[in-house]
Design a protein around this motif. Structure first.
Motif, PDB file in Angstrom:
ATOM      1  N   LEU A   1      20.086 -31.640  49.782  1.00  0.00           N
ATOM      2  CA  LEU A   1      19.535 -31.127  48.525  1.00  0.00           C
ATOM      3  C   LEU A   1      18.966 -29.725  48.693  1.00  0.00           C
ATOM      4  CD1 LEU A   1      17.770 -34.264  46.967  1.00  0.00           C
ATOM      5  CD2 LEU A   1      19.841 -33.102  46.160  1.00  0.00           C
ATOM      6  N   ILE A   2      18.387 -29.454  49.865  1.00  0.00           N
ATOM      7  CA  ILE A   2      17.855 -28.109  50.114  1.00  0.00           C
ATOM      8  C   ILE A   2      18.991 -27.107  50.220  1.00  0.00           C
ATOM      9  CG2 ILE A   2      16.663 -26.668  51.818  1.00  0.00           C
ATOM     10  CD1 ILE A   2      14.726 -28.926  52.270  1.00  0.00           C
ATOM     11  N   CYS A   3      20.056 -27.460  50.955  1.00  0.00           N
ATOM     12  CA  CYS A   3      21.235 -26.579  51.047  1.00  0.00           C
ATOM     13  C   CYS A   3      21.787 -26.279  49.652  1.00  0.00           C
ATOM     14  CB  CYS A   3      22.325 -27.238  51.898  1.00  0.00           C
ATOM     15  SG  CYS A   3      22.106 -27.040  53.667  1.00  0.00           S
ATOM     16  N   LYS A   4      21.932 -27.329  48.859  1.00  0.00           N
ATOM     17  CA  LYS A   4      22.492 -27.166  47.508  1.00  0.00           C
ATOM     18  C   LYS A   4      21.585 -26.300  46.652  1.00  0.00           C
ATOM     19  CE  LYS A   4      24.351 -29.872  43.643  1.00  0.00           C
ATOM     20  NZ  LYS A   4      24.582 -31.239  43.116  1.00  0.00           N
ATOM     21  N   GLY A   5      20.267 -26.527  46.751  1.00  0.00           N
ATOM     22  CA  GLY A   5      19.327 -25.760  45.946  1.00  0.00           C
ATOM     23  C   GLY A   5      19.304 -24.297  46.316  1.00  0.00           C
ATOM     24  N   LEU A   6      19.298 -23.990  47.611  1.00  0.00           N
ATOM     25  CA  LEU A   6      19.281 -22.586  48.049  1.00  0.00           C
ATOM     26  C   LEU A   6      20.591 -21.888  47.700  1.00  0.00           C
ATOM     27  CD1 LEU A   6      17.512 -22.814  51.539  1.00  0.00           C
ATOM     28  CD2 LEU A   6      16.525 -22.223  49.322  1.00  0.00           C
ATOM     29  N   ALA A   7      21.704 -22.596  47.861  1.00  0.00           N
ATOM     30  CA  ALA A   7      23.006 -22.015  47.483  1.00  0.00           C
ATOM     31  C   ALA A   7      23.033 -21.708  45.986  1.00  0.00           C
ATOM     32  CB  ALA A   7      24.136 -22.963  47.862  1.00  0.00           C
ATOM     33  N   GLY A   8      22.462 -22.605  45.168  1.00  0.00           N
ATOM     34  CA  GLY A   8      22.405 -22.372  43.728  1.00  0.00           C
ATOM     35  C   GLY A   8      21.564 -21.158  43.379  1.00  0.00           C
TER      36      GLY A   8
ATOM     37  N   ALA B   1      25.095 -28.729  57.615  1.00  0.00           N
ATOM     38  CA  ALA B   1      24.036 -29.731  57.721  1.00  0.00           C
ATOM     39  C   ALA B   1      23.501 -29.877  59.140  1.00  0.00           C
ATOM     40  CB  ALA B   1      24.559 -31.082  57.230  1.00  0.00           C
ATOM     41  N   SER B   2      24.035 -29.102  60.083  1.00  0.00           N
ATOM     42  CA  SER B   2      23.563 -29.184  61.465  1.00  0.00           C
ATOM     43  C   SER B   2      23.854 -27.873  62.174  1.00  0.00           C
ATOM     44  CB  SER B   2      24.274 -30.327  62.214  1.00  0.00           C
ATOM     45  OG  SER B   2      25.648 -30.005  62.409  1.00  0.00           O
ATOM     46  N   GLY B   3      23.183 -27.696  63.313  1.00  0.00           N
ATOM     47  CA  GLY B   3      23.422 -26.498  64.101  1.00  0.00           C
ATOM     48  C   GLY B   3      24.844 -26.418  64.611  1.00  0.00           C
ATOM     49  N   GLU B   4      25.403 -27.568  65.010  1.00  0.00           N
ATOM     50  CA  GLU B   4      26.773 -27.579  65.537  1.00  0.00           C
ATOM     51  C   GLU B   4      27.774 -27.155  64.456  1.00  0.00           C
ATOM     52  OE1 GLU B   4      24.626 -30.040  65.859  1.00  0.00           O
ATOM     53  OE2 GLU B   4      24.231 -30.051  68.021  1.00  0.00           O
ATOM     54  N   GLU B   5      27.587 -27.674  63.245  1.00  0.00           N
ATOM     55  CA  GLU B   5      28.471 -27.299  62.148  1.00  0.00           C
ATOM     56  C   GLU B   5      28.313 -25.815  61.824  1.00  0.00           C
ATOM     57  OE1 GLU B   5      29.340 -28.511  57.473  1.00  0.00           O
ATOM     58  OE2 GLU B   5      27.925 -29.698  58.652  1.00  0.00           O
ATOM     59  N   ALA B   6      27.074 -25.336  61.847  1.00  0.00           N
ATOM     60  CA  ALA B   6      26.819 -23.919  61.565  1.00  0.00           C
ATOM     61  C   ALA B   6      27.499 -23.026  62.593  1.00  0.00           C
ATOM     62  CB  ALA B   6      25.315 -23.659  61.550  1.00  0.00           C
ATOM     63  N   LEU B   7      27.471 -23.436  63.849  1.00  0.00           N
ATOM     64  CA  LEU B   7      28.115 -22.624  64.893  1.00  0.00           C
ATOM     65  C   LEU B   7      29.613 -22.506  64.672  1.00  0.00           C
ATOM     66  CD1 LEU B   7      26.444 -23.388  68.343  1.00  0.00           C
ATOM     67  CD2 LEU B   7      26.596 -21.203  67.140  1.00  0.00           C
ATOM     68  N   ASP B   8      30.240 -23.569  64.167  1.00  0.00           N
ATOM     69  CA  ASP B   8      31.670 -23.482  63.852  1.00  0.00           C
ATOM     70  C   ASP B   8      31.923 -22.393  62.806  1.00  0.00           C
ATOM     71  OD1 ASP B   8      32.700 -25.269  65.632  1.00  0.00           O
ATOM     72  OD2 ASP B   8      32.779 -26.957  64.254  1.00  0.00           O
ATOM     73  N   TYR B   9      31.074 -22.338  61.797  1.00  0.00           N
ATOM     74  CA  TYR B   9      31.216 -21.282  60.783  1.00  0.00           C
ATOM     75  C   TYR B   9      31.020 -19.903  61.406  1.00  0.00           C
ATOM     76  CZ  TYR B   9      31.266 -24.329  56.624  1.00  0.00           C
ATOM     77  OH  TYR B   9      31.616 -25.225  55.660  1.00  0.00           O
ATOM     78  N   ILE B  10      29.985 -19.759  62.237  1.00  0.00           N
ATOM     79  CA  ILE B  10      29.669 -18.448  62.820  1.00  0.00           C
ATOM     80  C   ILE B  10      30.788 -17.987  63.737  1.00  0.00           C
ATOM     81  CG2 ILE B  10      28.086 -17.279  64.410  1.00  0.00           C
ATOM     82  CD1 ILE B  10      25.881 -19.155  63.123  1.00  0.00           C
ATOM     83  N   ARG B  11      31.377 -18.920  64.479  1.00  0.00           N
ATOM     84  CA  ARG B  11      32.465 -18.558  65.379  1.00  0.00           C
ATOM     85  C   ARG B  11      33.729 -18.159  64.627  1.00  0.00           C
ATOM     86  NH1 ARG B  11      31.032 -24.019  68.383  1.00  0.00           N
ATOM     87  NH2 ARG B  11      29.745 -23.282  70.119  1.00  0.00           N
ATOM     88  N   MET B  12      33.972 -18.772  63.459  1.00  0.00           N
ATOM     89  CA  MET B  12      35.282 -18.646  62.814  1.00  0.00           C
ATOM     90  C   MET B  12      35.250 -17.905  61.480  1.00  0.00           C
ATOM     91  SD  MET B  12      36.476 -22.547  63.782  1.00  0.00           S
ATOM     92  CE  MET B  12      38.169 -22.411  63.231  1.00  0.00           C
TER      93      MET B  12
ATOM     94  N   TYR C   1      10.154 -15.352  58.165  1.00  0.00           N
ATOM     95  CA  TYR C   1       9.807 -16.732  58.526  1.00  0.00           C
ATOM     96  C   TYR C   1       9.116 -17.333  57.314  1.00  0.00           C
ATOM     97  CZ  TYR C   1       8.010 -20.593  61.412  1.00  0.00           C
ATOM     98  OH  TYR C   1       7.732 -21.826  61.961  1.00  0.00           O
ATOM     99  N   LEU C   2       9.832 -18.171  56.561  1.00  0.00           N
ATOM    100  CA  LEU C   2       9.342 -18.700  55.296  1.00  0.00           C
ATOM    101  C   LEU C   2       8.928 -20.158  55.446  1.00  0.00           C
ATOM    102  CD1 LEU C   2      12.124 -17.244  52.960  1.00  0.00           C
ATOM    103  CD2 LEU C   2       9.904 -16.221  53.516  1.00  0.00           C
ATOM    104  N   ILE C   3       7.830 -20.531  54.774  1.00  0.00           N
ATOM    105  CA  ILE C   3       7.283 -21.888  54.890  1.00  0.00           C
ATOM    106  C   ILE C   3       7.684 -22.724  53.674  1.00  0.00           C
ATOM    107  CG2 ILE C   3       5.167 -23.240  55.194  1.00  0.00           C
ATOM    108  CD1 ILE C   3       5.816 -21.347  57.520  1.00  0.00           C
ATOM    109  N   LYS C   4       8.150 -23.965  53.944  1.00  0.00           N
ATOM    110  CA  LYS C   4       8.442 -24.912  52.869  1.00  0.00           C
ATOM    111  C   LYS C   4       7.129 -25.469  52.311  1.00  0.00           C
ATOM    112  CE  LYS C   4      12.788 -26.688  54.883  1.00  0.00           C
ATOM    113  NZ  LYS C   4      13.441 -27.890  55.423  1.00  0.00           N
TER     114      LYS C   4
END
Length: 443
Positions: free
Chosen positions: A12-19, A35-46, A102-105
């Motif tokens: 929900l946070i990802c969706k809200g920030l993207a919106g 949704a995870s660091g591993e998934e994010a790294l795939d995006y950053i690499r590719m 550095y932003l606080i929730k």
């Protein structure tokens, strides 16, 4: 147009920030979520990512570790950290790694967009000192050139051979007076492309001092954020950097200093090209203890740059990436090519044996082959036509397709077998690769 990656383990946070970003009116191209660091790294690499916005606590890989890994892959990616914890230690670590905010929730929408807008606006501007230099300004950020009384002794330090390296360096008190204390040192050399490929100058002779000065300012600005170092002109119009660490700084845990030097070298090349429209080659030495070995480090940086003859499309060379001990003299092109092929063959063999391993990283593959991750990635692409991580994904996708078609394993079991932390991450990669989801292929 900028590409932004939003990372949070709460969908929900990802969706809200993207919106929020989509509706912001900012110059944004693609907005990706992970949704995870591993998934994010795939995006950053590719993918071509300009700004990473990441939560700090996400299970297996923290936002701090993700930020560190992202900097290794692409040092120029900017980062905003978001956290539910107003903890000084977290904030300090994030800022040390170069986080822009550095932003606080819970996040305030206006504050969040102001932070993103501020980062994007700064991306196309030169670093402050460089902007002053290029505009001819005399403002606060204008920097003095290294004076001859410092420049000349430092160049002499790099050039002189010490007959008895076990003895104290004779001029050590002088260097301590100008802030050279070490005791650990490395040398970085930046060779500016002041001549074109055909020998013609890409700009008038009268502009060369300005280009040197602007390059020096870019380098100093980058180093001020990262490292204790002295930057000075070399006699051949290139720029020398003497980096140093105290005993305490060198003993810091989790500090991969060679990776740090490489990141700095790649940032130098990127920013000099971006702001001055000028190419450069960077040579990086190993790290040795003792002022008396600085001349050895200087020769190592020179030797590292010899590989530019073999790899004209690569620009940052680390001495430790090459097996110099195998050669009685500087290697010829055939020997360089043989060594490069051997590195790639060994990397391919290791990947083919371990691609199903969870948490496999380019850094691990590089460490097994005794080279830096960036040099291995470059060689792998050059020799095979594949981006190194794309090759890992290719093997994982081929294996998962075979398992889907020929076994009764469930999606989560297949994801586990081919090295993915979550079935959702696996499904995203699978659909992107084959254009169809695992369940649709199974049907």
């Amino acid at each position: 147009m900028y590409n932004i990656l939003v990372v949070d383990d709460e969908p929900l946070i990802c969706k809200g920030l993207a919106g929020l970003l989509n509706a912001s009116g900012l110059g944004i191209g693609k907005i990706m979520t992970a949704a995870s660091g591993e998934e994010a790294l795939d995006y950053i690499r590719m993918e071509d990512i300009d700004l990473l916005i990441t939560d700090i606590q996400m299970g297996e890989m923290s936002g701090i570790e993700l930020m560190h890994q992202a900097k290794i892959v692409k040092p120029w990616v900017q980062t905003i950290i978001i956290s539910a914890h107003e903890t000084f230690q977290y904030a300090q670590m994030a800022i040390r790694l170069g986080a822009r905010d550095y932003l606080i929730k819970p996040l305030n929408s206006e504050q969040f967009l102001d932070s993103v807008r501020s980062v994007l606006l700064k991306m196309d501007k030169p670093l402050p000192r460089t902007e002053e230099v290029l505009s001819g300004g005399q403002g606060y950020f204008r920097m003095e050139e290294p004076p001859p009384e410092v420049n000349e002794p430092l160049n002499r330090l790099l050039a002189e051979t010490v007959e008895h390296p076990d003895e104290p360096y004779p001029e050590q008190p002088y260097y301590e007076n100008i802030g050279i204390t070490g005791p650990y040192f490395a040398v970085i050399k930046v060779k500016l492309a002041l001549n074109g490929a055909d020998g013609e100058r890409p700009f008038p002779e009268r502009d060369i001092p300005l280009m040197q000065y602007a390059s020096l300012n870019i380098i100093q600005e980058l180093l001020d954020r990262e490292l204790d170092a002295r930057v000075f002109y070399a006699p051949d119009r290139s720029i020398n950097i003497l980096a140093q660490w105290s005993e305490e700084a060198y003993a810091e845990q989790h500090a991969n200093r060679i990776s740090q030097l490489e990141m700095i070298g790649r940032s130098m090349h990127h920013h000099i090209g971006k702001y001055l429209k000028m190419d450069c080659t960077v040579g990086i030495s190993q790290i040795l203890k003792g002022l008396q070995f600085v001349h050895v480090l200087s020769r190592q940086a020179d030797k590292a740059m010899l590989w530019a003859r073999e790899h004209g499309d690569y620009h940052v060379f680390y001495y430790g990436d090459f097996s110099w001990h195998n050669y009685a003299r500087d290697p010829n092109p055939d020997e360089l090519s043989t060594q490069s092929n051997r590195i790639v063959d060994q990397a391919k063999a290791y990947i083919e044996e371990n691609y199903c391993q969870k948490g496999l990283t380019i850094q691990e593959v590089a460490r097994r082959n005794h080279v830096s991750p960036n040099y291995l990635s470059y060689l792998f692409k050059k020799m095979t036509g594949f981006n190194l991580w794309e090759y890992v994904v290719k093997l994982r996708m081929e294996e998962s397709r075979s398992l889907l078609l020929h076994t009764d394993l469930r999606r989560y079991e297949i994801a586990e077998r081919v090295g993915y932390e979550s079935p959702e991450h696996f499904s995203k990669i699978f659909k992107k690769y084959y254009g169809v989801s695992p369940s649709d292929l199974k049907k």
